[in-house]
Scaffold this active site. Structure first.
Site, PDB file in Angstrom:
ATOM      1  N   GLU A  76      80.855  85.478  16.471  1.00 36.27           N
ATOM      2  CA  GLU A  76      81.470  84.533  15.883  1.00 36.27           C
ATOM      3  C   GLU A  76      81.691  85.880  14.816  1.00 36.27           C
ATOM      4  OE1 GLU A  76      80.330  83.304  18.642  1.00 36.27           O
ATOM      5  OE2 GLU A  76      81.886  82.248  19.256  1.00 36.27           O
ATOM      6  N   PHE A 105      81.257  67.736  24.884  1.00 33.13           N
ATOM      7  CA  PHE A 105      81.598  68.935  24.777  1.00 33.13           C
ATOM      8  C   PHE A 105      81.792  69.986  24.189  1.00 33.13           C
ATOM      9  CE2 PHE A 105      81.879  73.019  27.175  1.00 33.13           C
ATOM     10  CZ  PHE A 105      80.341  73.602  27.195  1.00 33.13           C
ATOM     11  N   GLN A 106      80.854  70.766  23.265  1.00 31.71           N
ATOM     12  CA  GLN A 106      81.203  72.172  22.848  1.00 31.71           C
ATOM     13  C   GLN A 106      81.993  71.125  20.913  1.00 31.71           C
ATOM     14  OE1 GLN A 106      83.186  75.539  23.938  1.00 31.71           O
ATOM     15  NE2 GLN A 106      80.496  76.076  24.667  1.00 31.71           N
ATOM     16  N   LYS A 109      92.753  71.254  20.994  1.00 30.26           N
ATOM     17  CA  LYS A 109      93.597  71.187  22.334  1.00 30.26           C
ATOM     18  C   LYS A 109      94.661  71.067  22.185  1.00 30.26           C
ATOM     19  CE  LYS A 109      92.059  73.920  26.145  1.00 30.26           C
ATOM     20  NZ  LYS A 109      90.792  74.208  27.020  1.00 30.26           N
ATOM     21  N   MET A 128      62.808  95.764   1.198  1.00 28.52           N
ATOM     22  CA  MET A 128      62.933  94.865   0.325  1.00 28.52           C
ATOM     23  C   MET A 128      62.028  93.961  -0.488  1.00 28.52           C
ATOM     24  SD  MET A 128      64.578  95.035  -2.687  1.00 28.52           S
ATOM     25  CE  MET A 128      65.874  95.668  -2.982  1.00 28.52           C
TER      26      MET A 128
HETATM   27  C1  LIG Z   1      70.654  87.506   7.242  1.00 29.83           C
HETATM   28  C2  LIG Z   1      69.226  87.789   5.874  1.00 29.83           C
HETATM   29  N1  LIG Z   1      67.563  87.045   6.041  1.00 29.83           N
HETATM   30  C3  LIG Z   1      66.592  87.735   5.439  1.00 29.83           C
HETATM   31  C4  LIG Z   1      67.544  88.534   4.455  1.00 29.83           C
HETATM   32  C5  LIG Z   1      66.114  88.726   2.793  1.00 29.83           C
HETATM   33  N2  LIG Z   1      66.386  90.210   2.914  1.00 29.83           N
HETATM   34  C6  LIG Z   1      66.669  90.828   2.342  1.00 29.83           C
HETATM   35  S1  LIG Z   1      66.043  92.656   2.518  1.00 29.83           S
HETATM   36  C7  LIG Z   1      65.625  92.426   4.022  1.00 29.83           C
HETATM   37  C8  LIG Z   1      64.585  93.364   4.447  1.00 29.83           C
HETATM   38  C9  LIG Z   1      65.826  94.119   4.715  1.00 29.83           C
HETATM   39  O1  LIG Z   1      65.382  95.311   5.888  1.00 29.83           O
HETATM   40  P1  LIG Z   1      66.017  96.686   6.461  1.00 29.83           P
HETATM   41  O2  LIG Z   1      67.491  96.045   6.664  1.00 29.83           O
HETATM   42  O3  LIG Z   1      65.349  97.213   7.076  1.00 29.83           O
HETATM   43  O4  LIG Z   1      66.784  96.932   4.984  1.00 29.83           O
HETATM   44  P2  LIG Z   1      65.029  98.113   4.013  1.00 29.83           P
HETATM   45  O5  LIG Z   1      65.208  96.946   3.333  1.00 29.83           O
HETATM   46  O6  LIG Z   1      64.436  98.223   4.808  1.00 29.83           O
HETATM   47  O7  LIG Z   1      66.190  99.584   3.200  1.00 29.83           O
HETATM   48  C10 LIG Z   1      65.646  91.136   4.290  1.00 29.83           C
HETATM   49  C11 LIG Z   1      63.973  90.460   5.392  1.00 29.83           C
HETATM   50  C12 LIG Z   1      68.359  89.032   4.017  1.00 29.83           C
HETATM   51  N3  LIG Z   1      68.818  89.586   2.659  1.00 29.83           N
HETATM   52  N4  LIG Z   1      69.411  87.973   5.149  1.00 29.83           N
END
Ligand SMILES: Cc1ncc(C[n+]2csc(CCOP(=O)(O)OP(=O)(O)O)c2C)c(N)n1
Ligand SMILES: [Mg+2]
Lengths: 186, 586
Positions: free
Chosen positions: B54, B116-117, B166, B484
Site C-alpha cells: 500500500e 479484526f483489522q 463496509k 549518504m
Molecule cells: C525510509 C528511509 N529510511 C532511512 C532513510 C535514511 N537514509 C537516507 S539516505 C540513506 C541511504 C540510501 O542508500 P542508497 O539507496 O544505496 O543510496 P546512496 O546514498 O548509496 O546513493 C538512508 C538510509 C531514509 N531516507 N528513508
C-alpha cells in the site's frame, strides 16, 4: 525533521487570546490540538462549545503564548485546517472580555468554615453545595481573580478544582454575523 | 424514490471518482473494501492498478499526480492496508502532492470494539493529511468524495483520506452529482495588492544583485508558471536557482540558471543567495536544506516571498514582502508590471554581479574527474542525461547520494518530468512512483534513478511493472553502501561506518530475470554508454546494475549548521569541521 538553530534575536513572548469558529464535527478539535502539540506551540487555556446549531458551528476560545512571529504562524496554521472557518486574534483586535468559571470544592470544618464563607462573599462566589464538612463554590470572572480565590481556599483546607478555561469575546457592537452568513448551511 | 434509482455506496463512490476525472486508481484489496472492488469490477471507465504494497500505491499515485497535474487516487483496505499507506500520505503532505486515498473500515457498529483489522485510521492519518473523513452517514458519501477532490487539488495541494466503513459501502443510496457551489467558505484570501506588485517590480528593476529562487510551488501551479518565471528571469536578467522540488521550472540550459541551491547545490547558486541584494522566492518554503544556518542566511537582502500558503510566509525567514497566492497569477501581474517599467526606466546594470557570478562559476563546483575504468556515479548520471535528452524522459529517484547526483547532473528542460521525495526523503519512493508515471505516460521514457539500498525498500513493485508491461528503466547506482549515511559518518562521526554497508545484496541481473525482466550489469567505464543504449532501446523494463566507485562523496556541500558561504567543495576542504550545534541537525 527540520531542526533550526535557535534564533538569536529573542523577542519577548506574550499571551494571546484567539477566538475560532469551527465546524462542530468529530476530528476538528483533534486537529486543532494536534497542531499545537505537533508543532510545539503551547495552549494555556482552551474552551469549546457549539454556538450555532443551525450552521453546526462551535467556538474555540484559546489562550496561547509566543513571539509575534510564532503567533502569526499559529494563526495561519490554524486557518489551513479545513473545518476551521474563522480565526480571530482578540488580543490584537482591541479590547475584549475574558471570563472563566470555576467550581471549587473545599473540605473544611470548625472555625475556617466562617472564613471560607466570608471570602466567598467578598469574591461574590455562589455557594452551590453545603455539607457539614464541605462547600462547593461557583465563581466566574477573570482568570486572575479565580486564581486568587482558589489560593485562598487552598489555605483553608483540602480542595478540588474544576475550571472551564477562558471564554472570550470582543467588546463593542462588532459581531461576526456577516462572516457567519457566508457559511453555507449543509 | 424509486428503488431502481438506488445504488450501493460502493458504486456511488466509484461513480464519484469517475465524475471527478479519475481514470486510474492504485490499490490493494482486502476484506473491508470488497464492495468497492466489486464496483470496480463492474465499472468499465476506471482502471485499477494492483500494486504490491500500500505504500507503493500512494507513491504511484504521487508519481501520476506530479507528472500530470491531476489528482492521484488510492484504494486500500482497513487496518494494515491503511497503516501501510501512512508513509506515502506523509510524503504527499510534505511535498504538497494532490492525492485522494480511500480506505476501508470495519462496519460502523463495530468501530471502537478492536474488531479484526480495525485501526483508528482517521486518528492515525490526521497529522499526515491535509484533511480526512470517516463517513458514518451514507447520505453524505457522495458529497464527501466530491469535496475530497476539491480539497486535495485546490490551494496548497495535499493528500486527503476518506475512511469508508463496509456497511456504508453496502448501503443503498441515490447518487448525488457534484454541485458547483464553491468550496466551503473560508475568509477569501486577500486580493493581490497591486501596490505591492509595483513596489516589488521596482525593487527588481533597481536591484544590482538580484536572485530569483523558485520551488515546487511553480510545478504545482501548472506549466504556465514555468513559462512566466522564465520570462521574469529574462526581464530582470537575473540569475535564477531552483530547489530540488522546483527543477525543470526553468530550463537547465538557460544561461541565467545557476543550478540547484541548498545543501548539495552549486557554489554559485548558494553564494548568489548569500550575497544578493534582492531575493524573490517563488513557491519555495525556505526549507532547512536550502537555507543552511538561519542567522547567516542571505544577510543583506530585501526578501520577497510568493506562496499560496500564508503559513509559509515568515515561518522561518522573515521577509520584507509576503504575497499570498497562486504563483502563476502573481507572476503574471509582476511580469506585466515589469514590462511597463521597462519602457519607462533604465534597468540597473548587473554587470559586476554577473562577473562576480562568473568568478564563482569558475570554481566548477560540480567538476569531477572520470579516470580509469571504475565508473564515477556523477559520470553515470551525466552519460544517462546525454543519452536520453532527446527523448520525453521522466526521472524518478529514491533517496540518497544518487538522488543528489541526479539533481546535479541531469538537466531538466520542462516541469513535471522530475519526481523525487524532497520533504520526507523517503527511500523506496522512486520505483513505485515510476509505476504511476509510466501509467500516465505509456509512450515516454521513464527512469528510476536508484540506489541499491533504496531499491530494496520497495522492490516488490517489480511484480507490478511486469503485470502491466511497464517499460520502466531502473538505473541503480550501486555503491554497496547507504552512501549518504556513509558520507555523514565519514564527515561527522570519524569514519565509524556503523551499519551503513549494504550486506548480502542480491544479484540484480538474476533478480531481474526471475521476474522476466532484462538485467544488465556494468562495471567498466568504457561499457557504460553502450549499456545505457541497450537499456533505452529495450522495449520492456530493465534493471541496470551500474557498479560505481564505492566511496565517492556528494559535493559540494553545506555542512549541517553551516551557512551558504561556508560550503565545502570537497573532502579536503579545510572548512570541513561540522560545528557542535551542526552535529545535532538532521
Ligand atoms: C525510509 C528511509 N529510511 C532511512 C532513510 C535514511 N537514509 C537516507 S539516505 C540513506 C541511504 C540510501 O542508500 P542508497 O539507496 O544505496 O543510496 P546512496 O546514498 O548509496 O546513493 C538512508 C538510509 C531514509 N531516507 N528513508
Ligand atoms: Mg548505495
Amino acid at each position: 525533521m527540520s531542526v533550526y538553530q535557535n534564533n538569536e534575536v529573542k523577542e519577548e513572548e506574550t499571551s494571546r487570546t484567539l477566538s475560532l469558529i469551527v465546524d462542530n464535527q468529530p476530528g476538528t478539535l483533534a486537529r486543532v490540538i494536534g497542531l499545537f502539540s505537533g508543532r510545539g506551540y503551547n495552549i494555556e487555556s482552551l474552551n469549546v462549545t457549539e454556538v450555532d446549531q443551525k450552521r453546526n458551528l462551535s467556538r474555540i476560545s484559546l489562550v496561547t503564548r509566543g513571539t509575534s512571529m510564532t503567533i502569526e504562524q499559529i494563526k495561519s496554521q490554524l486557518l489551513r485546517i479545513v473545518p476551521v472557518r474563522i480565526v480571530r486574534d482578540l488580543t490584537l483586535e482591541g479590547p475584549f472580555i475574558k471570563s472563566e468559571l470555576a467550581l471549587v470544592k473545599l473540605v473544611v470544618e470548625g472555625a475556617n468554615r466562617v472564613e471560607a464563607l466570608r471570602i466567598a462573599g467578598t469574591f461574590r462566589a455562589r455557594t452551590l453545595d453545603v455539607t457539614l464538612s464541605s462547600f462547593i463554590f461557583e465563581l466566574t470572572g477573570k482568570p486572575t481573580k479565580l486564581d486568587a480565590f482558589i489560593d485562598l481556599m487552598r489555605s483553608l483546607g483540602d480542595t478540588e478544582i474544576s475550571r472551564t478555561g477562558v471564554s472570550a469575546i470582543s467588546r463593542g457592537n462588532k459581531t461576526e454575523t456577516k462572516l457567519l452568513d457566508q457559511i453555507q448551511v449543509n | 424514490m424509486d428503488d431502481k434509482d438506488l445504488i450501493s455506496g460502493a458504486e456511488a463512490v466509484i461513480n464519484a471518482l469517475v465524475e471527478n476525472g479519475v481514470e486510474v486508481i492504485f490499490g490493494y484489496p482486502g476484506g473491508a473494501v470488497l464492495p468497492l472492488y466489486d464496483a470496480i469490477f463492474q465499472n468499465k471507465s476506471l482502471k485499477h492498478i494492483l500494486v504490491r504494497h500500500e505504500q507503493a500505491a500512494v507513491h504511484a499515485a504521487e508519481g501520476y499526480a506530479r507528472s500530470t497535474g491531476k489528482v492521484g487516487c488510492v484504494l486500500v483496505t482497513s487496518g494494515p492496508g491503511a497503516t501501510n499507506a501512512i508513509t506515502g500520505l506523509t510524503d504527499a503532505l510534505m511535498d504538497s502532492i494532490p492525492v485522494v486515498c480511500l480506505s476501508g473500515q470495519v462496519p460502523t457498529h463495530l468501530i471502537g470494539t478492536d474488531a479484526f483489522q480495525e485501526a483508528d485510521t482517521t486518528g492515525i492519518s490526521r497529522p499526515c493529511t491535509k484533511h480526512n473523513y470517516l463517513v458514518k452517514n451514507a447520505d453524505l458519501l457522495c458529497d464527501v468524495i466530491h469535496e475530497a477532490f476539491d480539497i486535495a487539488s485546490t490551494g496548497r495541494p495535499g493528500p486527503v483520506l476518506v475512511d469508508l466503513p463496509k456497511d456504508i459501502q453496502l448501503t443503498k443510496i441515490k447518487y448525488k452529482q457534484k454541485s458547483n457551489k464553491l468550496q466551503k467558505m473560508k475568509p477569501k484570501p486577500l486580493s493581490i495588492d497591486t501596490q505591492v506588485i509595483s513596489e516589488v517590480a521596482n525593487l527588481l528593476i533597481n536591484a544590482k544583485k538580484p536572485i530569483i529562487y523558485g520551488g515546487g510551488g511553480l510545478i504545482n501551479s501548472g506549466p504556465q508558471a514555468s513559462t512566466l518565471i522564465t520570462q521574469l528571469v529574462d526581464l530582470v536578467d537575473s540569475p535564477v536557482t531552483l530547489t530540488l522540488m522546483g527543477l525543470g521550472a526553468v530550463p537547465s540550459n538557460h544561461k541565467n540558471f545557476l543550478g540547484m541551491l541548498g545543501m548539495h547545490g552549486t557554489y554559485e547558486a548558494n553564494l548568489a543567495m548569500h550575497h544578493c541584494d534582492v531575493m524573490i522566492n517563488v513557491g519555495a518554503r525556505f526549507d532547512d536544506r536550502v537555507t543552511g544556518r538561519l542567522n547567516a542566511f542571505s544577510p543583506n537582502s530585501k526578501k520577497i516571498h510568493i506562496d499560496i500558503d500564508k503559513s509559509s510566509i515568515n515561518k522561518v525567514v522573515s521577509v520584507d514582502y509576503g504575497i499570498v497566492g497562486d504563483c502563476s497569477e502573481i507572476l503574471k501581474l509582476l511580469v506585466e508590471e515589469l514590462k511597463k517599467l521597462h519602457n519607462q526606466k533604465q534597468i540597473a546594470s548587473k554587470k559586476s554581479w554577473w562577473s562576480q557570478i562568473d568568478e564563482w562559476r569558475k570554481k566548477d563546483s560540480l567538476g569531477f574527474k572520470q579516470f580509469g575504468s571504475a565508473i564515477k556515479p556523477q559520470q553515470a548520471i551525466k552519460s544517462l542525461y546525454q543519452k536520453t535528452m532527446n527523448f520525453d524522459t521522466y526521472i524518478t529517484t529514491e533517496v540518497g547520494q544518487h538522488q543528489m547526483w541526479a539533481a546535479q547532473y541531469f538537466g531538466f528542460s520542462k516541469p513535471n518530468h522530475w519526481m523525487t521525495s524532497g520533504g520526507l526523503g523517503t527511500m523506496g519512493y522512486g520505483l513505485p512512483s515510476s509505476v504511476g508515471v509510466q501509467i500516465a505516460h505509456p509512450k515516454s521514457l521513464v527512469i528510476d534513478i536508484s540506489g541499491e539500498a533504496s531499491f530494496l525498500m520497495n522492490m516488490q513493485e517489480l511484480s507490478t511493472i511486469v503485470q502491466y508491461k511497464l517499460p520502466v528503466k531502473i538505473f541503480i547506482l550501486n555503491n554497496q553502501w547507504m552512501g549518504m549515511v556513509r558520507q555523514w559518518q565519514e564527515l561527522n562521526h570519524g569514519s565509524r561506518y556503523s551499519e551503513s554497508y549494504t550486506e548480502s545484496l542480491p544479484d540484480f541481473v538474476l533478480l531481474a530475470e526471475s521476474f522476466g525482466i532484462k538485467g544488465l550489469r556494468v562495471e567498466e567505464f568504457d561499457k557504460l554508454e553502450s549499456a545505457i543504449d541497450e537499456m533505452i532501446s529495450h522495449k520492456g523494463p530493465v534493471i541496470a546494475d551500474i557498479r560505481v566507485v564505492k566511496e565517492e562523496n556528494c559535493f559540494p556541500m553545506i555542512p549541517s549548521g553551516a551557512a551558504h558561504n561556508e560550503m565545502i567543495l570537497g573532502i579536503d576542504d579545510k572548512k570541513n569541521n561540522t560545528s557542535e550545534a551542526g552535529l545535532a541537525l538532521v
